[in-house]
Design an enzyme around this catalytic site. Structure first.
Site, PDB file in Angstrom:
ATOM      1  N   ARG A  75       0.833  -1.209   0.000  1.00 46.09           N
ATOM      2  CA  ARG A  75       0.000   0.000   0.000  1.00 46.09           C
ATOM      3  C   ARG A  75       0.867   1.257   0.000  1.00 46.09           C
ATOM      4  O   ARG A  75       0.449   2.304  -0.491  1.00 46.09           O
ATOM      5  CB  ARG A  75      -0.931   0.017   1.213  1.00 46.09           C
ATOM      6  CG  ARG A  75      -2.057  -1.011   1.143  1.00 46.09           C
ATOM      7  CD  ARG A  75      -3.081  -0.775   2.249  1.00 46.09           C
ATOM      8  NE  ARG A  75      -4.076  -1.828   2.272  1.00 46.09           N
ATOM      9  CZ  ARG A  75      -4.069  -2.859   3.116  1.00 46.09           C
ATOM     10  NH1 ARG A  75      -3.113  -2.966   4.019  1.00 46.09           N
ATOM     11  NH2 ARG A  75      -5.014  -3.770   3.068  1.00 46.09           N
ATOM     12  N   SER A 124      -1.799 -16.364   5.743  1.00 46.01           N
ATOM     13  CA  SER A 124      -2.800 -15.454   6.313  1.00 46.01           C
ATOM     14  C   SER A 124      -4.061 -16.191   6.776  1.00 46.01           C
ATOM     15  O   SER A 124      -5.170 -15.747   6.522  1.00 46.01           O
ATOM     16  CB  SER A 124      -3.171 -14.400   5.257  1.00 46.01           C
ATOM     17  OG  SER A 124      -3.807 -13.314   5.874  1.00 46.01           O
ATOM     18  N   ASN A 138      -5.311 -18.191  12.683  1.00 43.28           N
ATOM     19  CA  ASN A 138      -4.829 -19.127  13.714  1.00 43.28           C
ATOM     20  C   ASN A 138      -5.643 -19.020  15.011  1.00 43.28           C
ATOM     21  O   ASN A 138      -5.845 -20.008  15.697  1.00 43.28           O
ATOM     22  CB  ASN A 138      -3.320 -19.049  13.990  1.00 43.28           C
ATOM     23  CG  ASN A 138      -2.725 -17.713  13.719  1.00 43.28           C
ATOM     24  OD1 ASN A 138      -3.434 -16.734  13.626  1.00 43.28           O
ATOM     25  ND2 ASN A 138      -1.415 -17.670  13.597  1.00 43.28           N
ATOM     26  N   CYS A 139      -6.151 -17.816  15.297  1.00 43.99           N
ATOM     27  CA  CYS A 139      -6.912 -17.665  16.537  1.00 43.99           C
ATOM     28  C   CYS A 139      -8.270 -18.382  16.463  1.00 43.99           C
ATOM     29  O   CYS A 139      -8.916 -18.598  17.491  1.00 43.99           O
ATOM     30  CB  CYS A 139      -7.115 -16.186  16.852  1.00 43.99           C
ATOM     31  SG  CYS A 139      -5.557 -15.271  16.855  1.00 43.99           S
ATOM     32  N   THR A 142      16.980  -5.916  13.470  1.00 41.02           N
ATOM     33  CA  THR A 142      17.790  -6.853  14.247  1.00 41.02           C
ATOM     34  C   THR A 142      19.223  -6.323  14.317  1.00 41.02           C
ATOM     35  O   THR A 142      19.491  -5.190  13.908  1.00 41.02           O
ATOM     36  CB  THR A 142      17.807  -8.244  13.568  1.00 41.02           C
ATOM     37  OG1 THR A 142      18.515  -8.118  12.328  1.00 41.02           O
ATOM     38  CG2 THR A 142      16.399  -8.763  13.320  1.00 41.02           C
ATOM     39  N   ILE A 170      18.038  -6.662   8.145  1.00 40.31           N
ATOM     40  CA  ILE A 170      17.114  -7.728   8.560  1.00 40.31           C
ATOM     41  C   ILE A 170      16.239  -7.227   9.723  1.00 40.31           C
ATOM     42  O   ILE A 170      16.754  -6.729  10.730  1.00 40.31           O
ATOM     43  CB  ILE A 170      17.880  -9.005   8.984  1.00 40.31           C
ATOM     44  CG1 ILE A 170      18.826  -9.459   7.861  1.00 40.31           C
ATOM     45  CG2 ILE A 170      16.892 -10.112   9.338  1.00 40.31           C
ATOM     46  CD1 ILE A 170      19.632 -10.696   8.188  1.00 40.31           C
ATOM     47  N   TYR A 171      14.960  -7.376   9.568  1.00 39.77           N
ATOM     48  CA  TYR A 171      13.987  -6.973  10.585  1.00 39.77           C
ATOM     49  C   TYR A 171      13.286  -8.233  11.117  1.00 39.77           C
ATOM     50  O   TYR A 171      13.271  -9.266  10.447  1.00 39.77           O
ATOM     51  CB  TYR A 171      12.932  -6.050   9.971  1.00 39.77           C
ATOM     52  CG  TYR A 171      13.509  -4.797   9.354  1.00 39.77           C
ATOM     53  CD1 TYR A 171      13.491  -3.587  10.043  1.00 39.77           C
ATOM     54  CD2 TYR A 171      14.079  -4.824   8.077  1.00 39.77           C
ATOM     55  CE1 TYR A 171      14.021  -2.435   9.474  1.00 39.77           C
ATOM     56  CE2 TYR A 171      14.606  -3.677   7.511  1.00 39.77           C
ATOM     57  CZ  TYR A 171      14.574  -2.487   8.211  1.00 39.77           C
ATOM     58  OH  TYR A 171      15.103  -1.357   7.659  1.00 39.77           O
ATOM     59  N   ALA A 172      12.710  -8.129  12.284  1.00 38.08           N
ATOM     60  CA  ALA A 172      11.958  -9.279  12.818  1.00 38.08           C
ATOM     61  C   ALA A 172      10.751  -8.753  13.595  1.00 38.08           C
ATOM     62  O   ALA A 172      10.831  -7.695  14.248  1.00 38.08           O
ATOM     63  CB  ALA A 172      12.841 -10.142  13.697  1.00 38.08           C
ATOM     64  N   LYS A 192     -23.096   5.138  36.462  1.00 34.81           N
ATOM     65  CA  LYS A 192     -21.741   5.028  37.023  1.00 34.81           C
ATOM     66  C   LYS A 192     -21.183   3.726  36.472  1.00 34.81           C
ATOM     67  O   LYS A 192     -21.433   2.653  37.023  1.00 34.81           O
ATOM     68  CB  LYS A 192     -21.788   4.976  38.546  1.00 34.81           C
ATOM     69  CG  LYS A 192     -22.289   6.256  39.179  1.00 34.81           C
ATOM     70  CD  LYS A 192     -22.520   6.030  40.669  1.00 34.81           C
ATOM     71  CE  LYS A 192     -23.113   7.293  41.299  1.00 34.81           C
ATOM     72  NZ  LYS A 192     -23.767   7.014  42.573  1.00 34.81           N
TER      73      LYS A 192
HETATM   74  P1  FAD Z   1       2.542 -16.736  12.945  1.00 30.32           P
HETATM   75  O1  FAD Z   1       1.264 -16.068  12.721  1.00 30.32           O
HETATM   76  O2  FAD Z   1       2.535 -18.020  13.703  1.00 30.32           O
HETATM   77  O3  FAD Z   1       3.210 -16.986  11.541  1.00 30.32           O
HETATM   78  C1  FAD Z   1       4.473 -17.573  11.432  1.00 30.32           C
HETATM   79  C2  FAD Z   1       4.540 -18.327  10.123  1.00 30.32           C
HETATM   80  O4  FAD Z   1       5.896 -18.480   9.762  1.00 30.32           O
HETATM   81  C3  FAD Z   1       3.986 -19.743  10.234  1.00 30.32           C
HETATM   82  O5  FAD Z   1       2.898 -19.931   9.353  1.00 30.32           O
HETATM   83  C4  FAD Z   1       5.171 -20.645   9.896  1.00 30.32           C
HETATM   84  O6  FAD Z   1       4.780 -21.752   9.100  1.00 30.32           O
HETATM   85  C5  FAD Z   1       6.063 -19.713   9.111  1.00 30.32           C
HETATM   86  N1  FAD Z   1       7.478 -20.093   9.188  1.00 30.32           N
HETATM   87  C6  FAD Z   1       8.199 -20.378  10.290  1.00 30.32           C
HETATM   88  N2  FAD Z   1       9.463 -20.668   9.960  1.00 30.32           N
HETATM   89  C7  FAD Z   1       9.544 -20.570   8.622  1.00 30.32           C
HETATM   90  C8  FAD Z   1      10.596 -20.777   7.686  1.00 30.32           C
HETATM   91  N3  FAD Z   1      11.801 -21.146   8.082  1.00 30.32           N
HETATM   92  N4  FAD Z   1      10.322 -20.587   6.384  1.00 30.32           N
HETATM   93  C9  FAD Z   1       9.086 -20.212   5.956  1.00 30.32           C
HETATM   94  N5  FAD Z   1       8.063 -20.020   6.800  1.00 30.32           N
HETATM   95  C10 FAD Z   1       8.280 -20.186   8.130  1.00 30.32           C
HETATM   96  N6  FAD Z   1      -3.462 -14.382  19.737  1.00 30.32           N
HETATM   97  C11 FAD Z   1      -4.355 -13.473  20.159  1.00 30.32           C
HETATM   98  O7  FAD Z   1      -3.998 -12.308  20.326  1.00 30.32           O
HETATM   99  N7  FAD Z   1      -5.652 -13.826  20.410  1.00 30.32           N
HETATM  100  C12 FAD Z   1      -6.102 -15.098  20.221  1.00 30.32           C
HETATM  101  O8  FAD Z   1      -7.285 -15.385  20.436  1.00 30.32           O
HETATM  102  C13 FAD Z   1      -5.171 -16.072  19.796  1.00 30.32           C
HETATM  103  N8  FAD Z   1      -5.558 -17.353  19.643  1.00 30.32           N
HETATM  104  C14 FAD Z   1      -4.657 -18.255  19.161  1.00 30.32           C
HETATM  105  C15 FAD Z   1      -5.080 -19.564  18.986  1.00 30.32           C
HETATM  106  C16 FAD Z   1      -4.201 -20.507  18.497  1.00 30.32           C
HETATM  107  C17 FAD Z   1      -4.639 -21.912  18.322  1.00 30.32           C
HETATM  108  C18 FAD Z   1      -2.865 -20.129  18.168  1.00 30.32           C
HETATM  109  C19 FAD Z   1      -1.911 -21.131  17.621  1.00 30.32           C
HETATM  110  C20 FAD Z   1      -2.430 -18.831  18.370  1.00 30.32           C
HETATM  111  C21 FAD Z   1      -3.330 -17.887  18.872  1.00 30.32           C
HETATM  112  N9  FAD Z   1      -2.935 -16.574  19.096  1.00 30.32           N
HETATM  113  C22 FAD Z   1      -3.830 -15.660  19.544  1.00 30.32           C
HETATM  114  C23 FAD Z   1      -1.541 -16.155  18.873  1.00 30.32           C
HETATM  115  C24 FAD Z   1      -1.380 -15.503  17.519  1.00 30.32           C
HETATM  116  O9  FAD Z   1      -1.891 -16.338  16.546  1.00 30.32           O
HETATM  117  C25 FAD Z   1       0.107 -15.235  17.292  1.00 30.32           C
HETATM  118  O10 FAD Z   1       0.549 -14.362  18.292  1.00 30.32           O
HETATM  119  C26 FAD Z   1       0.381 -14.599  15.957  1.00 30.32           C
HETATM  120  O11 FAD Z   1      -0.101 -15.401  14.913  1.00 30.32           O
HETATM  121  C27 FAD Z   1       1.901 -14.409  15.793  1.00 30.32           C
HETATM  122  O12 FAD Z   1       2.167 -13.906  14.524  1.00 30.32           O
HETATM  123  P2  FAD Z   1       3.563 -14.224  13.842  1.00 30.32           P
HETATM  124  O13 FAD Z   1       3.517 -13.580  12.497  1.00 30.32           O
HETATM  125  O14 FAD Z   1       4.652 -13.884  14.756  1.00 30.32           O
HETATM  126  O15 FAD Z   1       3.582 -15.801  13.692  1.00 30.32           O
END
Ligand code: FAD
Length: 557
Positions: free
Chosen positions: A21, A38, A41-42, A280, A285-287, A441
C-alpha cells in the site's frame, strides 16, 4: 527494492500488504513453510469444536488472492532453511517441487512465529499440538475418527464418553478444553501451576476454574504429565488418567533457529533482539511477532508476548520503516482475552503476582459490578481487579472475569494505561451509557471512585489475605440472610441499615475506646458506607476490598 518476508501469517502478511500500500514499485516475496498463508490461527480451536463450521472460513487469503489484490509473490510450502546476511540471500526449500534455490533481498523480514513447547517425556509423540492448519486437520481428524469409532461400536466402549487430556491451562489449552467438551468428550486439564490462566492472580483464576468444573471439565492443578501411554497419561502425583486424545499446550517458544544460525543477536528472553524500528543486529534484517523479544510497557523489561495484536502492529510498523517513515514500536501491555464457556476472561498490564515478585509497591482493588443497570434484564456480574501505584496512582494492570461487557471494560482500562490516565481519573471518564449497556456510574468509573477514596484517605481498605479476627473485630454488614448463607469465621453480623442504632454493640477496650474494626459486605460498597459512618463516629475502621465475594473466591479451595 526487494523485500523478502519469512512467514506469511499474522506479522508477515501485515508487513507485506502494508508495504504494498505504501510502495507500488516494491518487489515483495513472501515465503511460507506451511501450505497456507494469512489463515485465522486464533480461530483454529473453534473449528475443531464445531463453532466455526466451515474449514474454508479459516483461510482468509490464498497466494492467488494476495497476488491479485496486492501484487505479492507468495510461495507456500516454501521453507527458508538458511540466511546469508553477507550475500543478502536466503536459501529456500520448495517442499512440493523438492528443490532448493536462493533468493536475494534488499530487506528481509522475519516473522516465523513461535513453536509449541513439547516436553521430552516418554510417549510424547502421541500428543498433538495446535499451531497451523495442518495441526488443526490432524486434531480434527483424530476427534472425528474417535467419535466415529464410538458410534459404530457403542457396545465396545460401553457407551462411555471419550477422554481427552489437555496439558496446560493457558489460553489455547482452555479454548481446546471447551472445544473438546463441545464435541462431547470428557476433558481433564492438567496444569503444573496451582492455578489456570497464568496472567491472572489466583483469586481471579479461581472463577475460571469454577467455570470449567461447572461445565464438566476436570482440572488437575500442581501436577505434570510424566508419561503418555497408549490409552492413558501418568501424572507426577501417581494418578493415571484415561486419555484417548492428548493435546499439548504448555506454551510456545520463539522460533529463532534461522536467526541464531545467521548470527543475529538474541534478547534476554530468548527472542530475536530488535530495536524500536524492529531492526535486528543486521541493519537489513527486521523481525516481528512472536519470534522477538518485546518491551513490557509497564515495567520496561524485556518480555515475550505471543499475541496477534502486537504481531500485526509490528508487521505494519516494519513496512512503514522500510518505506522510510519515522516511527517506533512502544512496549506491549499483554492485553489478552479468552472465552471460557459462559465467561469472558481478560487481562492487561502486570499481575499482582509479578508486582509482588518484583518487590514493587502497589495497591489492589477488587469490584464486582453488574454489566449494566440491575433493573434492566440480563445484567451479568463482572469481577474486576485493578492494580495501581499508590504514590503516583499510575495504573499497573487490570484483570476482569465475567459476563457481557467484560471485554469493553478491560479495553477501556488498557486504553487508560496506554494514555497515561491515572487510576483515580477513571472516576471522571465519560463513557457511553443506556440501561442495556452499562450504568450511569460505569464499572470503570466505580473502580475510579474506590481508588479516589483510597488515595484521598476517605476509606481504608484491607485485602482478602490480610483480614484477621484476632487483629480486629470483624463485622459483616450484610443482611442476616446473606450472613447465614456464608460468612468469615468469627465475624459478627451487624447489618449496615442497623449500624447507626447498634454500633454501641462493638466492644471497647479496658480504657473504654472501641476496638479496631474490619468491615465487610458482599462486594465492598455497603462496607464503604458503614466504614464512613463508623469513622465519623470515631472508630478505627478498615473495609475489606472486594467484600465477601473476593474473599470467598480467593479462599474457595
Ligand atoms: P505466525 O502467525 O505463527 O506466523 C508464522 C509463520 O511463519 C507460520 O505460518 C510458519 O509456518 C512460518 N514459518 C516459520 N518458519 C519458517 C521458515 N523457516 N520458512 C518459511 N516459513 C516459516 N493471539 C491473540 O492475540 N488472540 C487469540 O485469540 C489467539 N488465539 C490463538 C489460537 C491458536 C490456536 C494459536 C496457535 C495462536 C493464537 N494466538 C492468539 C496467537 C497468535 O496467533 C500469534 O501471536 C500470531 O499469529 C503471531 O504472529 P507471527 O507472524 O509472529 O507468527
Amino acid at each position: 527494492m526487494k523485500t523478502v518476508i519469512i512467514g506469511g501469517v499474522a506479522g508477515g502478511a501485515s508487513a507485506a500488504t502494508r508495504l504494498r500500500r505504501l510502495d507500488e514499485a516494491h518487489e515483495i516475496v513472501v515465503l511460507e513453510r506451511s501450505g497456507y498463508v494469512s489463515f485465522a490461527n486464533c480461530g483454529l480451536p473453534y473449528y475443531i469444536g464445531g463453532t466455526i463450521a466451515e474449514r474454508r472460513n479459516l483461510l482468509l487469503q490464498t497466494p492467488a488472492s494476495l497476488n491479485a489484490r496486492f501484487g505479492l509473490d507468495v510461495r507456500v510450502n516454501s521453507e527458508v532453511t538458511a540466511i546469508d546476511p553477507g550475500a543478502r540471500t536466503v536459501t529456500v526449500r520448495d517442499r512440493v517441487a523438492d528443490r532448493t534455490y536462493t533468493e536475494s533481498y534488499d530487506h528481509l523480514i522475519l516473522s516465523p512465529g513461535a513453536s509449541p513447547i513439547v516436553p521430552p517425556i516418554p510417549g510424547v509423540e502421541r500428543a498433538l499440538t495446535l499451531r497451523t492448519i495442518e495441526d488443526t486437520d490432524r486434531i480434527k481428524k483424530a476427534v472425528d475418527s474417535l467419535l466415529a469409532a464410538v458410534d459404530s461400536s457403542e457396545e465396545a466402549v460401553g457407551g462411555q464418553a471419550l477422554d481427552a487430556v489437555v496439558v496446560g491451562g493457558g489460553f489455547i489449552g482452555l479454548e481446546m478444553a471447551e472445544s473438546l467438551r463441545d464435541r462431547s468428550m470428557d476433558v481433564t486439564v492438567v496444569e503444573l501451576a496451582d492455578q489456570v490462566m497464568a496472567p491472572l492472580d489466583p483469586e481471579m483464576a479461581a472463577l475460571v476454574e469454577a467455570e470449567l468444573r461447572r461445565h464438566g471439565v476436570e482440572v488437575a492443578l500442581g501436577v505434570q504429565v510424566v508419561e503418555i501411554k497408549d490409552d492413558t497419561v501418568l501424572l507426577s502425583d501417581g494418578r493415571e488418567l484415561d486419555a484417548d486424545l492428548v493435546i499439548m499446550s504448555i506454551g510456545v517458544r520463539p522460533d529463532v533457529s534461522l536467526a541464531r544460525a545467521a548470527g543475529l543477536e538474541l534478547g534476554p528472553r530468548g527472542g530475536i533482539r530488535v530495536d524500536p524500528q524492529m531492526r535486528t543486529s543486521d541493519d537489513r534484517i527486521y523481525a516481528v511477532g512472536d519470534a522477538v523479544d518485546k518491551s513490557d510497557a509497564t515495567t520496561g523489561e524485556p518480555t515475550l508476548v505471543p499475541l496477534a495484536n502486537s504481531a500485526n502492529r509490528q508487521g505494519r510498523l516494519v513496512a512503514d520503516v522500510i518505506a522510510g517513515r519515522a516511527t517506533r514500536f512502544g512496549g506491549v501491555l499483554g492485553t489478552a482475552i479468552v472465552k471460557v464457556f459462559d465467561l469472558t476472561v481478560a487481562a492487561t498490564g502486570v499481575s499482582e503476582k509479578r508486582l509482588a515478585a518484583a518487590g514493587r509497591d502497589y495497591r489492589a482493588v477488587h469490584t464486582h459490578p453488574g454489566s449494566h443497570a440491575g433493573y434492566y434484564p440480563g445484567a451479568e456480574r463482572i469481577s474486576i481487579k485493578l492494580l495501581f501505584d499508590p504514590s503516583t496512582a499510575r495504573i499497573l494492570g487490570a484483570q476482569a472475569v465475567g459476563g457481557s461487557g467484560t471485554d469493553k471494560r478491560i479495553d477501556v482500562l488498557a486504553t487508560a494505561i496506554s494514555g497515561g490516565i491515572r487510576a483515580d481519573e477513571l472516576a471522571d471518564l465519560e463513557l457511553a451509557y443506556a440501561p442495556p449497556f452499562g450504568s450511569a456510574k460505569d464499572p470503570v468509573n466505580q473502580i475510579g471512585y474506590v481508588v479516589d477514596n483510597i488515595i484521598n484517605g476517605t476509606t481504608r481498605t484491607i485485602g482478602w489475605d490480610q483480614i484477621d479476627t484476632t487483629d480486629r473485630y470483624v463485622v459483616d454488614v450484610r443482611t442476616a440472610g446473606e450472613f447465614r448463607r456464608g460468612h468469615i469465621e468469627g465475624a459478627v453480623n451487624l447489618p449496615v441499615d442497623d449500624l447507626r442504632a447498634r454500633h454501641g454493640e462493638i466492644p471497647r477496650d479496658r480504657s473504654g475506646h472501641p476496638v479496631p474494626v474490619a468491615l465487610y459486605c458482599q462486594v465492598g460498597q455497603r462496607g464503604h458506607t458503614a466504614a464512613r459512618l463508623l469513622t465519623q463516629l470515631g472508630y478505627d475502621v478498615v473495609n475489606l476490598d472486594g467484600g465477601w465475594l473476593t474473599y470467598s473466591q480467593a479462599t474457595a479451595s
